[in-house]
Enzyme design. Structure first.
Site, short mmCIF file in Angstrom:
data_model
loop_
_atom_site.label_atom_id
_atom_site.label_comp_id
_atom_site.label_asym_id
_atom_site.label_seq_id
_atom_site.Cartn_x
_atom_site.Cartn_y
_atom_site.Cartn_z
CB CYS A 120 -46.45 52.15 -10.83
SG CYS A 120 -45.48 50.95 -9.94
CB THR A 172 -51.49 47.73 -8.80
OG1 THR A 172 -50.65 48.37 -7.83
CG2 THR A 172 -52.50 48.74 -9.33
CG PHE A 179 -45.91 63.40 -7.89
CD1 PHE A 179 -45.47 63.19 -6.60
CD2 PHE A 179 -45.72 62.39 -8.81
CE1 PHE A 179 -44.86 62.00 -6.23
CE2 PHE A 179 -45.11 61.21 -8.45
CZ PHE A 179 -44.68 61.01 -7.15
NE ARG A 190 -42.42 58.05 -2.83
CZ ARG A 190 -42.09 59.15 -2.17
NH1 ARG A 190 -41.99 60.29 -2.80
NH2 ARG A 190 -41.83 59.11 -0.88
CD GLU A 191 -39.59 50.37 -9.22
OE1 GLU A 191 -38.58 50.67 -9.90
OE2 GLU A 191 -40.51 49.66 -9.66
CG ASP A 247 -40.64 34.62 -6.72
OD1 ASP A 247 -40.80 35.84 -6.54
OD2 ASP A 247 -40.64 34.08 -7.86
CG PHE A 265 -50.35 53.76 -1.47
CD1 PHE A 265 -51.07 54.19 -2.57
CD2 PHE A 265 -51.03 53.13 -0.45
CE1 PHE A 265 -52.45 54.00 -2.65
CE2 PHE A 265 -52.40 52.93 -0.51
CZ PHE A 265 -53.11 53.37 -1.62
CB ALA A 276 -41.97 70.46 -15.96
C1 UGA Z 1 -45.44 55.24 -8.08
C2 UGA Z 1 -46.19 55.93 -6.92
O1 UGA Z 1 -45.53 57.16 -6.59
C3 UGA Z 1 -46.22 55.04 -5.69
O2 UGA Z 1 -47.00 55.64 -4.69
C4 UGA Z 1 -46.87 53.69 -6.09
O3 UGA Z 1 -46.87 52.77 -5.03
C5 UGA Z 1 -46.09 53.08 -7.23
O4 UGA Z 1 -46.07 54.00 -8.35
C6 UGA Z 1 -46.80 51.80 -7.60
O5 UGA Z 1 -47.95 51.85 -8.04
O6 UGA Z 1 -46.25 50.71 -7.33
P1 UGA Z 1 -42.85 54.85 -8.70
O7 UGA Z 1 -43.36 54.44 -10.05
O8 UGA Z 1 -41.86 53.98 -8.02
O9 UGA Z 1 -44.09 55.03 -7.68
O10 UGA Z 1 -42.13 56.25 -8.85
P2 UGA Z 1 -42.47 57.81 -8.68
O11 UGA Z 1 -41.49 58.40 -7.77
O12 UGA Z 1 -43.90 58.02 -8.35
O13 UGA Z 1 -42.14 58.37 -10.16
C7 UGA Z 1 -42.86 57.92 -11.30
C8 UGA Z 1 -42.41 58.67 -12.53
O14 UGA Z 1 -42.89 60.01 -12.52
C9 UGA Z 1 -40.89 58.77 -12.72
O15 UGA Z 1 -40.58 58.54 -14.07
C10 UGA Z 1 -40.57 60.20 -12.34
O16 UGA Z 1 -39.44 60.70 -12.99
C11 UGA Z 1 -41.83 60.91 -12.80
N1 UGA Z 1 -42.11 62.16 -12.08
C12 UGA Z 1 -42.42 62.14 -10.76
C13 UGA Z 1 -42.10 63.37 -12.78
O17 UGA Z 1 -41.83 63.42 -14.00
N2 UGA Z 1 -42.39 64.53 -12.10
C14 UGA Z 1 -42.71 64.53 -10.79
O18 UGA Z 1 -42.97 65.62 -10.25
C15 UGA Z 1 -42.72 63.32 -10.09
#
Ligand code: UGA
Length: 427
Positions: free
Chosen positions: A257, A120, A246, A151-152, A33, A149, A249
């Site tokens: 992301c 990405t 997903f 998720r945090e 890094d 892929f 609501a």
């Molecule tokens: C997302 C993708 O899910 C990962 O697969 C991907 O690798 C990552 O982006 C990336 O491109 O690096 P992440 O952003 O960590 O992951 O989090 P998610 O769990 O996907 O949630 C994203 C947002 O959507 C959050 O704000 C969450 O609250 C919201 N969300 C999620 C909803 O409002 N409703 C849902 O049903 C699901």
């Protein structure tokens, strides 16, 4: 059997989790890094981010994890160089590729190394990078697109149990080497060309974001018609063609992301002359969704001038301290603009949030944030907040309104405490 050593360039969320994951699988991992302070902290065993389980794995695997600001050791020991540097959005909505290009510039000519892109990037980046490498006399370096892929908040689990591993290359040794590296995880490998692999990543994130905006619009119609979006999503999700994930609501999607990748795909299409109408709506719905809470508060409280509003959680989602594009940022700014006094509590993200939310008072506990509040808004569904004792909350609050911005609370428990419950798309 000994596992191939790997280099990981960039020690952010993706890089560090990937490094820890491959170390756990038995590889020596050489992390690089440019941030000297971060490398010094990592060498001392300090993890700069909140990600469940990561600190433990980094500690367990410390003999296999090597940290440096110098690319030399990674080049010496590893053939596969996984690139996991940031690609933040620019003002135009394009992805900023300067960190990726800096990595390309820093590599020496070599026929035994491969650049494996985990970051990405827009579709076409692989072509651009290979052209640049050729121009710099480094055309022998192999290139593989292997999008991430994870998720945090559940990044290690996602690393260990991927739904699929996507590997885009043009047929040399490196694609097979990457497939071999991921083989122990037992996930289906999608072998394809570089551009298609790049598109799989952007299209997947855009589709998931579309699902969220879709269910949020259904929630808004439910509010007009008396249906309950939680029941609707349950009924829809059991259709195997739709799937239940997903479809939750709430206040809309945030994070580093989805907002970035949806804009990047829309911008990418626009740059090549195609107007991606659907994604325009996905972004617009998401923006409005954060602001609709203000109208809900006004419906119950009238004007918000001088009203005390408690924000429960501010991180963009639970189990992370990440504040990037968090719904709380827009919501708190809107509330302050309406004259409200905003008090917030987050179990982990407070330090990062303080700088980004000027004018917001932070409390050390949820009950302190709720003290004297006219209304509470659940912004991030941390288990601690979902499991709050609502009788004690009711005693602490001055008013009685609870807006459940994530449909995560038990409406019965909130009402039993004498409070008024308002969800998103729920009667
Ligand atoms: C997302 C993708 O899910 C990962 O697969 C991907 O690798 C990552 O982006 C990336 O491109 O690096 P992440 O952003 O960590 O992951 O989090 P998610 O769990 O996907 O949630 C994203 C947002 O959507 C959050 O704000 C969450 O609250 C919201 N969300 C999620 C909803 O409002 N409703 C849902 O049903 C699901």
């Amino acid at each position: 059997m000994s596992r191939a050593p790997v280099g990981v360039i960039g020690t952010g969320y993706v890089g560090l989790v990937t490094a820890a994951g491959f170390a756990e699988l038995g590889s020596e991992v050489w992390c690089v890094d440019v941030d000297e302070a971060k490398i010094a902290a990592l060498r001392a065993g300090q993890i700069p981010i909140h990600e469940p389980g990561l600190e433990e794995v980094v500690a367990e695997q410390r003999d296999r994890l090597h940290f440096s600001t110098d690319l030399g050791p990674a080049l010496e020991h590893a053939r596969l160089l996984l690139v996991a540097v940031g690609t933040p959005p620019t003002y135009s909505g394009d992805a900023d590729l300067s960190a990726v290009l800096a990595v390309v510039d820093s590599l020496p000519a070599s026929d035994r190394h491969a650049l494996v892109m985990k970051s990405t990037v827009p579709v076409g980046t692989g072509t651009t990078v290979r052209r640049l490498l050729a121009d710099q006399g480094k055309g022998e370096l192999a290139y593989v697109s292997c999008p991430e892929f994870l998720r945090e908040g559940s990044a290690l689990r996602d690393f260990r149990h991927p739904d699929r591993v996507v590997i885009g290359d043009d047929g040399g040794w490196a694609g097979d080497a990457v497939a071999e590296l991921y083989a122990p995880l037992g996930a289906p490998a999608i072998r394809t060309d570089v551009s298609s692999a790049e598109m799989v990543k952007l299209a997947s994130n855009a589709f998931l974001a579309t699902k969220i905006s879709f269910i949020n619009e259904i929630a808004n119609v439910c509010e007009e018609t008396g249906a309950d979006v939680v029941e609707v999503a349950r009924g829809m999700g059991l259709d195997g063609r739709i799937g239940s994930s997903f479809l939750h609501a709430g206040l809309g999607f945030g994070g580093s992301c989805f907002p970035k990748d949806v804009s990047a795909l829309k911008q990418l299409a626009g740059n090549s002359g195609y107007h991606f109408q659907l994604l325009g709506a996905v972004i617009e719905v998401n923006e409005l969704q954060k602001r609709r809470v203000v109208a809900k508060l006004e419906k119950h409280l009238g004007h918000l001038v001088g009203r005390r509003i408690a924000l429960l959680g501010v991180a963009f989602k639970p189990d992370t301290d990440d504040m990037r594009e968090a719904s709380s940022l827009v919501l708190s700014a809107r509330l302050l603009a309406e004259g409200a006094r905003v008090h917030a509590y987050d179990p982990v993200a407070e330090e990062r949030a303080r700088e980004l939310m000027p004018g917001v008072e932070f409390s050390q506990t949820a009950l302190d944030a709720l003290a004297g509040a006219d209304a509470a808004v659940l912004v991030t569904e941390w288990p601690e907040l979902v499991g709050l004792d609502w009788s004690r909350a009711a005693e602490a609050m001055g008013g009685s309104l609870v807006v459940d911005g994530r449909n995560a609370l038990d409406p019965g428990a909130v009402r039993a405490a004498g409070l008024t419950y308002e969800g998103i798309g729920r009667p």
